[in-house]
Scaffold this active site. Structure first.
Site, PDB file in Angstrom:
ATOM      1  N   THR A 185       0.861  -1.193   0.000  1.00 33.88           N
ATOM      2  CA  THR A 185       0.000   0.000   0.000  1.00 33.88           C
ATOM      3  C   THR A 185       0.891   1.235   0.000  1.00 33.88           C
ATOM      4  O   THR A 185       2.057   1.171   0.387  1.00 33.88           O
ATOM      5  CB  THR A 185      -0.876   0.041   1.259  1.00 33.88           C
ATOM      6  N   GLU A 330      -5.906  -3.096  -1.225  1.00 31.61           N
ATOM      7  CA  GLU A 330      -6.383  -4.190  -0.360  1.00 31.61           C
ATOM      8  C   GLU A 330      -7.599  -4.910  -0.941  1.00 31.61           C
ATOM      9  O   GLU A 330      -8.010  -5.943  -0.449  1.00 31.61           O
ATOM     10  CB  GLU A 330      -6.781  -3.637   1.031  1.00 31.61           C
ATOM     11  N   LYS A 439     -12.969  18.438  11.038  1.00 32.06           N
ATOM     12  CA  LYS A 439     -13.968  18.408  12.108  1.00 32.06           C
ATOM     13  C   LYS A 439     -14.152  19.833  12.608  1.00 32.06           C
ATOM     14  O   LYS A 439     -13.272  20.392  13.248  1.00 32.06           O
ATOM     15  CB  LYS A 439     -13.513  17.471  13.218  1.00 32.06           C
ATOM     16  N   TRP A 444     -18.641  17.190  10.553  1.00 32.80           N
ATOM     17  CA  TRP A 444     -17.611  16.865   9.577  1.00 32.80           C
ATOM     18  C   TRP A 444     -17.823  17.620   8.259  1.00 32.80           C
ATOM     19  O   TRP A 444     -18.959  17.722   7.779  1.00 32.80           O
ATOM     20  CB  TRP A 444     -17.617  15.364   9.286  1.00 32.80           C
TER      21      TRP A 444
HETATM   22  P1  AMP Z   1      -4.712   2.714  -3.352  1.00 33.44           P
HETATM   23  O1  AMP Z   1      -4.671   1.498  -2.533  1.00 33.44           O
HETATM   24  O2  AMP Z   1      -3.397   3.389  -3.531  1.00 33.44           O
HETATM   25  O3  AMP Z   1      -5.415   2.501  -4.655  1.00 33.44           O
HETATM   26  O4  AMP Z   1      -5.576   3.774  -2.555  1.00 33.44           O
HETATM   27  C1  AMP Z   1      -6.887   3.489  -2.143  1.00 33.44           C
HETATM   28  C2  AMP Z   1      -7.542   4.745  -1.643  1.00 33.44           C
HETATM   29  O5  AMP Z   1      -7.661   5.692  -2.721  1.00 33.44           O
HETATM   30  C3  AMP Z   1      -8.963   4.552  -1.168  1.00 33.44           C
HETATM   31  O6  AMP Z   1      -9.013   4.038   0.146  1.00 33.44           O
HETATM   32  C4  AMP Z   1      -9.512   5.958  -1.287  1.00 33.44           C
HETATM   33  O7  AMP Z   1      -9.143   6.763  -0.205  1.00 33.44           O
HETATM   34  C5  AMP Z   1      -8.827   6.484  -2.529  1.00 33.44           C
HETATM   35  N1  AMP Z   1      -9.698   6.329  -3.688  1.00 33.44           N
HETATM   36  C6  AMP Z   1      -9.672   5.376  -4.629  1.00 33.44           C
HETATM   37  N2  AMP Z   1     -10.623   5.596  -5.547  1.00 33.44           N
HETATM   38  C7  AMP Z   1     -11.279   6.711  -5.180  1.00 33.44           C
HETATM   39  C8  AMP Z   1     -12.363   7.455  -5.711  1.00 33.44           C
HETATM   40  N3  AMP Z   1     -12.974   7.111  -6.822  1.00 33.44           N
HETATM   41  N4  AMP Z   1     -12.769   8.562  -5.032  1.00 33.44           N
HETATM   42  C9  AMP Z   1     -12.158   8.938  -3.894  1.00 33.44           C
HETATM   43  N5  AMP Z   1     -11.122   8.293  -3.354  1.00 33.44           N
HETATM   44  C10 AMP Z   1     -10.685   7.187  -3.983  1.00 33.44           C
END
Ligand code: AMP
Length: 548
Positions: A185, A330, A439, A444
Site C-alpha cells: 500500500t 487491499e 472536524k 464533519w
Molecule cells: P490505493 O490502494 O493506492 O489505490 O488507494 C486506495 C484509496 O484511494 C482509497 O481508500 C480511497 O481513499 C482512494 N480512492 C480510490 N478511488 C477513489 C475514488 N474514486 N474517489 C475517492 N477516493 C478514492
C-alpha cells in the site's frame, strides 16, 4: 453433503492459457521503453512466458519466492507476470514513483530475489544496490544491444534470458489459495504494508470485473490500461483483458496527453482506465489542439474522486461515457462502480450525472457497511457520514508477515480508512480519508466535495482542501488552488464560485494560491506533504479572533 462438480483450481495461469487457446492472434501492442511501437499476440506472450518460467527455474527461483517488477506497462511486463505466477512464485509489483528509501524498505521486507526492471530504473537500482542484500539478479526488459553493462554490472538482458528457456513448462498444478502476487500500500501512515493476493482471489476478481456493470469487457474491445500494473494490478486489466480476449495497448512510460491520444487513435482503443490527472492531461491536449476521438467509448476513472468537469468534458465534448470507480490495493482493487441501476438509468442525463459523481455501488463479491466510531451501523440516507467497511473473497484478510496485526472486525470486515455516505440505491460516496476529514464544531466537512467543485472553475488546474486550527471551531477549511498557467484570480472569485454549491458553513475560511499541489505515488493529492508545507500557516479568521 459436498457437490459433485469438478475440482478446477482457480489459478491465473489458466487465464493466459484461455487467451492463447481462443484469442491467440489477438494483439498486445506496446510503446516500448526503447521507443518504437512493438506488436505481439497472446499466443506469443504465452510461449515466451513459459520460456521465462524455465529460465527463472534455472536461476534458482522456487515456488513462494518473491520476484519483483519495477516497470512500466508493456507486453514484456505481462510475460513476466504470468511466468512468475504460473510457476508458483510471487510477483511483487514495485511502484517506481516511491522514494528510493521506501523502495529499499519494501524490497527488503518482501525479500525479493530477482527484480525485473526497465532501462529507466536501472540507474536507481544501481545506486542502491548495496541496500538490497536479498536481490540476487536484476533482469532488464530489453535486449543486449540496448543494455549498457556499465550501468549495473551483471544485469541480464531480458531477451537473452527468455531465449535461454524451453517453452515446455507445466504451470499451475497447485492449490488455488497459493499466493500469486504482492503489492504494498502507498503507506500514508507508517511503513507500507504488503497485500498478498492469491490465485483464487485474482481469478474471482477477474470474473467479477468482466461484468457489464463493472468493466464490461468483451472480445471486441481494445483496451488501453493507462493505470500502471504497479498501481493495484492495473485494476485487474492484465487478467481481465486476457480472460475476455481484448486487444491490449500498453502505453509504456509515456502517459502525457499527447502520447495517450496518439495510442487511442492509432490503435482504435474503445476502453481505457486511469486516475483523474491523466484524463485532465488528455482533455487539455485535445482541447488545445482541437482534436476529437474516433473509437473511444468508455473510460473508468478512479484512484481519487472524479471531478464533475471531467465527466462533463468527456460526455459533452467527446462522446465518451465515464464510469467512476472506487477501490483499494487491499481490494484487488475494485470496490464500487457508478454504473446506473434501472431506476437511475431512466432519469434524465443531468440527474444521472449526480450519480456518476458518486463512487457507486458494489458488484457481487463486495460487501460494504457504514459504521460510526462506536461500531454502530449507520443509515443509508445519502448524507450520514461513517467509516466504510468491506468484506469479500478478494479483500485482504491480513498484511504480509502479519504487519498491522488483526485488520478485521468481529464480523470479518476491513476498515478502509475512508469516510463515506450510502444512499437508498446503494450508491456509496467517499467524503474523505478518515485522517483528512475536517472536524468543525463537532460536525464533519468533506474536503473532497469542496475540491471537486473548486477544480471545476475554469482557472483552476488543481485544488486541495485541508483543515487549519481554529480557536472556536477546532478546524476550519482552507482551499489551496494551483491556477492554470498564466491565470490570475482572487479569494473572492473562488468563494463566489463555491457559493450556493456547498453548505454555507463549509465555505473555506481562506483561499491560498500555490505554485504546486503535490501528488503522491499513485496520483493522489498528497495531503500529508501539504500539511507539512502549511505548518506555520494561521487562518485569517483565527488571527482576527486572537486580536479581538
Ligand atoms: P490505493 O490502494 O493506492 O489505490 O488507494 C486506495 C484509496 O484511494 C482509497 O481508500 C480511497 O481513499 C482512494 N480512492 C480510490 N478511488 C477513489 C475514488 N474514486 N474517489 C475517492 N477516493 C478514492
Amino acid at each position: 453433503m459436498h457437490g459433485l462438480m469438478q475440482d478446477w483450481p482457480l489459478t491465473v495461469d489458466k487465464i493466459l492459457d484461455h487467451a492463447k487457446n481462443w484469442h491467440g492472434d489477438r494483439e498486445i501492442v506496446s510503446r516500448s521503453v526503447e521507443g518504437p511501437i512493438v506488436r505481439s499476440t497472446y499466443a506469443e506472450v504465452h510461449r515466451r512466458a513459459k520460456q521465462l518460467s524455465n529460465a527463472l527455474k534455472g536461476l534458482g527461483v522456487k515456488p513462494g519466492d518473491r520476484v519483483a517488477t519495477l516497470a512500466w506497462n508493456t507486453g514484456r511486463h505481462i510475460e513476466a507476470w504470468y511466468a512468475i505466477m504460473g510457476m508458483g512464485a510471487i510477483c511483487h509489483t514495485l511502484n517506481p514513483r516511491l522514494f528510493a528509501e521506501q523502495l529499499c524498505y519494501i524490497i527488503n521486507h518482501a525479500e525479493d530475489k530477482i527484480i525485473f526492471t526497465d532501462l529507466t530504473f536501472l540507474p536507481i537500482l544501481a545506486e542502491h544496490r548495496a541496500e538490497m542484500p536479498t536481490v540476487q539478479k536484476v533482469v532488464v526488459f530489453t535486449d543486449e544491444a540496448h543494455l549498457d553493462p556499465k550501468i549495473y554490472p551483471g544485469a541480464i538482458a531480458y531477451e537473452t534470458l527468455v531465449a535461454s528457456g524451453s517453452p515446455d513448462f507445466v504451470w499451475g498444478d497447485f492449490d488455488e489459495n497459493t499466493a500469486s502476487s504482492l503489492c504494498y500500500t502507498s503507506g500514508t501512515t507508517g511503513n507500507p504494508k504488503g497485500v498478498l493476493y492469491s490465485h483464487r482471489s485474482n481469478f474471482l476478481h477477474t470474473l467479477v470485473t468482466l461484468g457489464v456493470d463493472v468493466m464490461c469487457l468483451s472480445a471486441r474491445d481494445t483496451v488501453l490500461p493507462v493505470v500502471p500494473m504497479f498501481h493495484a494490478n492495473a485494476w485487474g486489466l492484465t487478467f481481465s483483458c486476457a480472460a475476455a480476449g481484448c486487444k491490449l495497448v500498453m502505453p509504456g512510460q509515456k502517459l502525457d496527453g499527447a502520447s495517450v491520444y496518439e495510442l487511442l487513435e492509432t490503435e482504435g482503443v474503445t476502453f481505457s482506465a486511469a486516475v483523474p490527472t491523466v484524463w485532465l492531461g488528455l482533455l487539455n491536449h485535445m482541447r488545445e489542439n482541437k482534436l476529437s476521438l474516433s473509437t473511444l467509448k468508455r473510460v473508468v476513472i478512479g484512484g481519487s474522486a472524479v471531478p464533475e468537469a471531467i465527466v462533463r468534458g468527456f460526455r459533452d465534448e467527446f462522446g465518451v461515457d465515464v464510469t467512476h470507480a472506487w477501490g483499494m490495493t487491499e481490494m484487488s482493487p475494485m470496490g464500487t462502480l457508478s454504473s446506473p441501476n434501472a431506476r437511475i438509468a431512466a432519469l434524465d442525463a443531468e440527474t444521472q450525472l449526480k450519480y456518476k459523481l458518486k463512487q457507486g455501488r458494489p458488484p457481487i463479491g463486495v460487501e460494504i457497511k457504514l459504521e460510526d466510531d462506536a461500531n454502530q451501523r449507520l443509515p443509508h440516507d445519502g448524507h450520514t457520514f461513517g467509516r466504510l467497511m468491506v468484506k469479500g473473497p478478494f479483500i485482504a484478510g491480513g498484511y504480509f508477515k502479519g504487519d498491522g496485526g488483526n485488520i478485521l472486525d468481529e464480523a470479518g470486515f476491513f476498515d478502509t480508512g475512508d469516510v463515506a455516505t450510502l444512499d437508498g440505491d446503494g450508491y456509496m460516496q467517499i467524503t474523505d480519508r478518515a485522517k483528512d476529514v475536517i472536524k468543525s464544531g463537532g460536525e464533519w466537512i468533506s474536503t473532497i466535495e469542496i475540491e471537486n467543485i473548486a477544480v471545476g472553475h475554469e482557472k483552476a488546474e488543481l485544488a486541495a482542501v485541508i483543515g487549519a486550527a481554529h480557536p472556536k471551531w477546532d478546524e476550519r477549511p482552507v482551499l489551496l488552488v494551483k491556477l492554470m498557467p498564466g491565470a490570475q484570480s482572487s479569494k473572492e472569485e473562488f468563494l463566489a464560485f463555491l457559493d450556493g454549491k456547498i453548505a454555507k458553513w463549509w465555505t473555506p475560511d481562506d483561499v491560498v494560491f500555490v505554485d504546486d499541489i503535490p501528488l503522491g505515488a499513485t496520483g493522489k493529492i498528497d495531503k500529508k506533504l501539504i500539511r507539512e508545507r502549511m505548518k506555520g500557516y494561521v487562518l485569517p479568521t483565527a488571527k482576527a479572533k486572537e486580536t479581538a
